[in-house]
Scaffold this active site. Structure first.
Site, mmCIF file in Angstrom:
data_model
loop_
_atom_site.group_PDB
_atom_site.id
_atom_site.type_symbol
_atom_site.label_atom_id
_atom_site.label_comp_id
_atom_site.label_asym_id
_atom_site.label_seq_id
_atom_site.Cartn_x
_atom_site.Cartn_y
_atom_site.Cartn_z
ATOM 1 C CG ASP A 152 10.490 -38.620 -7.399
ATOM 2 O OD1 ASP A 152 10.007 -37.565 -6.959
ATOM 3 O OD2 ASP A 152 9.826 -39.448 -8.065
ATOM 4 C CG ASP A 196 3.685 -49.511 -6.657
ATOM 5 O OD1 ASP A 196 3.830 -49.290 -7.867
ATOM 6 O OD2 ASP A 196 3.460 -48.628 -5.802
ATOM 7 C CG HIS A 236 5.127 -33.176 -6.776
ATOM 8 N ND1 HIS A 236 4.052 -33.994 -6.502
ATOM 9 C CD2 HIS A 236 6.018 -33.955 -7.430
ATOM 10 C CE1 HIS A 236 4.287 -35.204 -6.963
ATOM 11 N NE2 HIS A 236 5.483 -35.212 -7.522
ATOM 12 C CG ASP A 291 8.886 -35.549 -9.541
ATOM 13 O OD1 ASP A 291 9.465 -35.071 -8.558
ATOM 14 O OD2 ASP A 291 7.867 -36.260 -9.462
ATOM 15 C CG HIS A 318 1.204 -46.373 -7.092
ATOM 16 N ND1 HIS A 318 2.488 -46.129 -6.699
ATOM 17 C CD2 HIS A 318 0.716 -45.194 -7.538
ATOM 18 C CE1 HIS A 318 2.764 -44.846 -6.870
ATOM 19 N NE2 HIS A 318 1.705 -44.250 -7.379
HETATM 20 C C1 XUL Z 1 4.541 -38.809 -8.929
HETATM 21 C C2 XUL Z 1 4.268 -39.085 -7.515
HETATM 22 C C3 XUL Z 1 3.494 -40.322 -7.216
HETATM 23 C C4 XUL Z 1 2.561 -40.182 -6.070
HETATM 24 C C5 XUL Z 1 1.665 -41.376 -5.865
HETATM 25 O O1 XUL Z 1 5.284 -37.667 -9.139
HETATM 26 O O2 XUL Z 1 4.696 -38.356 -6.650
HETATM 27 O O3 XUL Z 1 4.384 -41.361 -7.010
HETATM 28 O O4 XUL Z 1 3.237 -39.942 -4.891
HETATM 29 O O5 XUL Z 1 0.940 -41.712 -6.984
HETATM 30 CO CO CO Z 2 4.627 -38.406 -4.586
#
Ligand code: XUL
Ligand code: CO
Length: 436
Positions: A307, A102, A269, A305, A99
């Site tokens: 991750d 970042d 997701h 989420d 991003h």
């Molecule tokens: C948030 C997510 C983000 C996108 C990019 O859940 O996945 O990090 O991948 O904005």
């Molecule tokens: Co993402």
């Protein structure tokens, strides 16, 4: 200067190796189904998790420091860049994703933020050349700052919309400068908390317009890559407009964006939306919208989420089967949108995490190739639809049949009571017999 002195260059040692700082399955130049593994998998480092996130959560502050010895904001971000390339080299990762916020610190004004971005983009360009690394995709962070608390493209406040458009414009310019293969739009706060204060129709129209405007701008400055929408059903908002792959495809069709946009499917997701990862990939593929992947996994007991780095080999195998069926990646790749757990807070944990994720996908690729070479599952599916290859079925496929013909055919079937078994368990057992 070396930023990760305890992480060696990670080598492929084969599946029997007990060295956990080695790959057991990922052998970048090994050819599988006619293509080197690195081209099948196209792994990318996610800048936000790996170079920025320090492990804070709602109940506690960070457990890791990612200043990389920098004293001023710009020095910190320059060191992040050097550290990122060191890590990519040590892990044999060819791509990265970021991003805008970042890679460079946000200034007080848009001009200040853009100036910081330009300075770091110069450095990244130089490091990319020196290290032969590529940008899988760039994106703009239009969800962190308080100005975006009600959304960016879907904000009820026109000034916030304008700021987001300007920010995305700049992020596109940086992505183009660095030769990015893609540009991602993840919804961020594009959704709602309550319909009591929300004009949904207006918000969706504005979002459609923002995507049109910014994507056309990118084309006008020479962007040749793919635009991706990354579906997610909830978090941070209660309802995200980009709920899942099918919802996003409907949105893209409504706003006439299908020609330019594909999907970036994220495993965690998918499960938040009540789907499997494989389902979301299949929806993208059958609609001609398969683009890229955010590789991670969630925790099925938790509703958010998480991750996590992907280690579930069933999931990676099913994923790679879908990728191969889609014809492989073109501009897309496997971006590890994943972070080490808060309590896995040493630099070595970053290496263990990437190795775990890369090996899980490399093994998934090997197994997917074995499933295809075995051929029984594919052949079963082909036979299951064979009735559409001749007779009345062929006419249905060709859409040449009339309703009267179908009626006459149905009457001729007499007491029509049963159809062939779907054989789910038989197929699941074939899959296990190949995998193990
Ligand atoms: C948030 C997510 C983000 C996108 C990019 O859940 O996945 O990090 O991948 O904005
Ligand atoms: Co993402």
């Amino acid at each position: 200067m070396e930023f990760f002195p305890t992480i060696p260059v990670i080598k492929y040692e084969g599946k029997d190796s007990k060295n956990m700082l080695a790959f057991r399955h990922y052998n970048p130049d090994e050819v599988i189904l006619g293509k080197p593994m690195r081209e099948h998998l196209k792994f990318a480092l996610s800048y936000w998790h790996t170079m920025c996130a320090e492990g804070s959560d709602m109940f506690g502050r960070g457990t890791m420091n990612k200043d990389f010895g920098g004293q001023t904001p710009m020095e910190i971000y320059k060191n992040k860049a050097y550290a990122a390339f060191e890590l990519m080299n040590k892990l044999s990762i060819d791509y990265f994703c970021f991003h805008d916020r970042d890679i460079a610190p946000e200034g007080k004004t848009l001009e200040e933020s853009n100036k910081n971005l330009d300075e770091i983009a110069e450095l990244l360009e130089k490091l990319m050349k020196e290290n032969n690394k590529k940008l899988l995709w760039g994106t703009a962070n239009c969800f962190n700052h308080p100005r975006y608390m009600n959304g960016a493209g879907t904000s009820p406040e026109a000034d916030a919309f304008a700021y987001a458009a300007a920010q995305i414009k700049k992020a596109m310019e940086v992505t183009v400068k660095l030769g990015g293969n893609g540009y991602v739009y993840w919804g961020g706060r594009e959704g709602y908390e309550t319909l009591l204060n929300t004009d949904m129709g207006k918000e969706l129209d504005n979002l459609g317009f923002l995507l049109k405007l910014t994507s056309q701008y990118a084309r006008s400055i020479g962007f040749k890559g793919d635009f991706y929408i990354e579906p997610k059903p909830k978090e941070p908002t209660k309802h995200q407009y980009d709920f899942d792959a099918a919802t996003v495809i409907g949105f893209l069709q409504k706003y006439d964006l299908m020609d330019d946009f594909k999907l970036n499917i994220e495993a965690n997701h998918a499960t938040l939306a009540g789907h499997t990862f494989q389902h979301e990939l299949a929806v993208a593929r059958v609609n001609g919208a398969f683009g890229s992947i955010d590789a991670n996994q969630g925790d099925l007991q938790l509703g958010w989420d998480t991750d996590q780095f992907p280690t579930n080999v069933y999931e990676t195998t099913m994923c790679m089967l879908e990728v191969i069926k889609a014809g492989g990646f073109t501009n897309g790749g496997l971006n590890f949108d994943a972070k080490t757990r808060r309590a896995s807070n040493t630099p070595e944990d970053i290496a263990y995490s990437y190795i775990a994720g890369m090996d899980a996908f490399a093994l998934g690729l090997r197994l997917a190739a074995m499933v295809l070479e075995d051929g029984r599952i594919e052949e079963f599916v082909k036979q299951r639809y064979a009735s559409y290859e001749s007779g009345i079925g062929k006419k249905i496929s060709d859409k040449t049949v009339t309703i009267e013909e179908l009626e006459a055919h149905a009457k001729g079937l007499g007491e029509f009571e049963t159809v062939p078994s779907g054989r789910q368990e038989y197929l699941e057992n074939i899959l296990n017999s190949i995998m193990f």
